[in-house]
Design an enzyme around this catalytic site. Structure first.
Site, PDB file in Angstrom:
ATOM      1  N   ASP A 114      39.071  56.037  70.602  1.00 38.72           N
ATOM      2  CA  ASP A 114      40.382  55.624  70.888  1.00 38.72           C
ATOM      3  C   ASP A 114      40.342  54.647  72.052  1.00 38.72           C
ATOM      4  OD1 ASP A 114      41.708  56.995  68.955  1.00 38.72           O
ATOM      5  OD2 ASP A 114      42.081  58.830  70.122  1.00 38.72           O
ATOM      6  N   LYS A 166      42.582  49.986  67.092  1.00 39.12           N
ATOM      7  CA  LYS A 166      42.853  48.673  66.247  1.00 39.12           C
ATOM      8  C   LYS A 166      43.041  48.677  64.953  1.00 39.12           C
ATOM      9  CE  LYS A 166      41.130  45.619  69.850  1.00 39.12           C
ATOM     10  NZ  LYS A 166      39.715  45.086  70.406  1.00 39.12           N
TER      11      LYS A 166
END
Ligand SMILES: C[S@@+](CC[C@H](N)C(=O)[O-])C[C@H]1O[C@@H](n2cnc3c(N)ncnc32)[C@H](O)[C@@H]1O
Length: 407
Positions: free
Chosen positions: A192, A214
């Protein structure tokens, strides 16, 4: 004469410790780690031994040593402060064919206690020819090298599966040893954006790194995508580390991922992490509890506006709090949250600390009050990630605390 090293498997086997002082206490800890059936004989004991006895973890006989106490023992420790008693114990042990570590006289002992360290299933035991300082120093060095990887300890083949690792709040030194070991063993790391990025730089080139922040979906889809990714990598036989900021189970959606793995029949382990909720205030000089100031600490997510019908927070109860309130994900709705708290009774002059990018080199702390916190945040341009602490502990004001240096 050289020693004959051996590792004793003492689980369920009777070990008699004579003495109740500091040396005996230390031996008892190690013996309990080995699941030994410990009987301790001593008229007096340390608080720690007393607590172990109260908890039923050892059997304490509160009297002086008596001949026959070693009956049925596999191993004995003579650790009283009375040399004559220790000699008597050692002699009884010799007669009974029981190995005995005599704490105050190595030469008379039939067994020596090495300096012990452990790393990932490996036990390091060092004997320093009756120089305990030397043995401890070698032990520390070996364990340190194992931990940092300069002394390789190749693992038996890792079982495929997922491990949810709490990476801590940002400073790479705040991951747990177990979390760090998991990272070192990883085939795939799914990270993360709040996971400590410096840890990712240390990954070997063979490790596949997936930046989960992403993933190109909307938020809920992203979580589904992450779940699928974890499961598919594990099902392909890989050891997958899911690296999260702070603790995976504190507003980290860790349990959703665990459930997804369980549903797919994929093994999923959890390595808890140091949560930003407590570590960030601590390193900014704000203790979330302090004797005589705050006896309660409540951690609340502020990602949903207080008046939003989907909010699950009892803001009325939170507003009535007199202790410490720690808010995560609260920057967007801070004005509404502060207003709600005051509306439900929290004093407008209550001290507030806003700590951004805690534990990193960018850490910034601003202290203010509930009445004006939203305006201050705007004026100062403070941004997420931030922890907001509300309560009298903020006013204690010791200033920022130096983070422990990295490994
Ligand atoms: C989705 S939650 C994850 C919390 C995380 N699982 C934990 O235990 O720390 C993200 C929020 O944690 C807080 N946070 C995480 N890391 C932080 C840091 N280094 N400094 C300040 N706040 C942080 C912020 O409130 C951020 O919006």
């Amino acid at each position: 004469m050289s020693l004959y090293p051996v590792a004793l498997r003492l689980a369920g086997r009777r070990v008699v410790v004579i003495g109740g002082g500091r040396v005996a206490s230390r031996r008892v800890s190690g013996l309990l780690d080995a699941d030994a059936d410990v009987v301790l004989v001593s008229p007096t004991v340390t608080t720690m031994v007393q607590a172990l006895s109260d908890a039923g973890r050892i059997k304490w006989l509160p009297r002086p040593y008596a001949e026959g106490d070693l009956a049925g023992a596999w191993y004995a420790v003579a650790a009283t402060e009375d040399a004559a008693v220790n000699i008597a114990v050692a002699e009884d042990a010799e007669r009974s064919g029981v190995f005995c570590a005599q704490a105050d006289d190595g030469l008379a002992s039939s067994a020596w206690t090495p300096a012990v360290g452990r790393y990932d299933g490996i036990t390091v035991a060092v004997s320093g020819d009756r120089d305990p300082g030397r043995a401890a120093s070698v032990r520390d060095d070996v364990v340190h090298r194992l931990q940092e990887g300069s002394l390789p300890a190749p693992r038996r083949r890792k079982e495929p599966g997922v491990v949810l690792v709490g990476g801590g709040p940002g400073d790479p030194g705040l991951i747990t040893v177990r979390g760090w070991q998991a990272l070192r063993d990883a085939d795939v790391v799914v990270a993360d954006h709040l996971a400590p990025q410096a840890l990712l730089d240390e990954l070997g080139p063979e490790v596949e790194l997936v930046d989960a922040s992403k993933l190109p979906y909307r938020r809920s889809m992203a979580q589904e995508g992450i779940n699928e990714l974890l499961v598919s990598h594990a099902q392909a036989g890989r050891y997958v580390v899911r690296l999260k900021g702070g603790d995976p189970m504190v507003f980290g959606r860790g349990y959703e991922e665990l459930l997804a793995c369980a549903a797919a029949g994929v093994r999923c382990d959890v390595v808890p992490g140091v949560s930003s909720a407590f570590a960030v205030p601590a390193l900014a000089g704000v203790p979330v509890t302090h004797r005589g100031v705050s006896q309660e600490v409540v951690v609340v997510s502020g990602h949903v506006r207080p008046d939003d019908p989907t909010s699950k927070v009892d803001w009325e109860a939170v507003g009535r709090l007199r202790g410490t309130l720690v808010l995560l994900m609260a920057m967007t709705h801070l004005a509404a949250i502060a207003e709600t708290l005051v509306g439900f009774g929290r004093g407008a002059d209550t001290a507030v600390a806003v700590i951004c990018d805690g534990t990193t080199s960018e850490q910034r702390t601003v202290r203010t009050t509930l009445a004006v916190v939203a305006a201050v945040v705007r004026e100062e341009g403070l941004r997420s990630p931030a922890i907001v602490v509300v309560g009298d502990v903020v006013a204690l004001g010791a200033g920022p605390v130096e983070a422990i240096p990295d490994r």
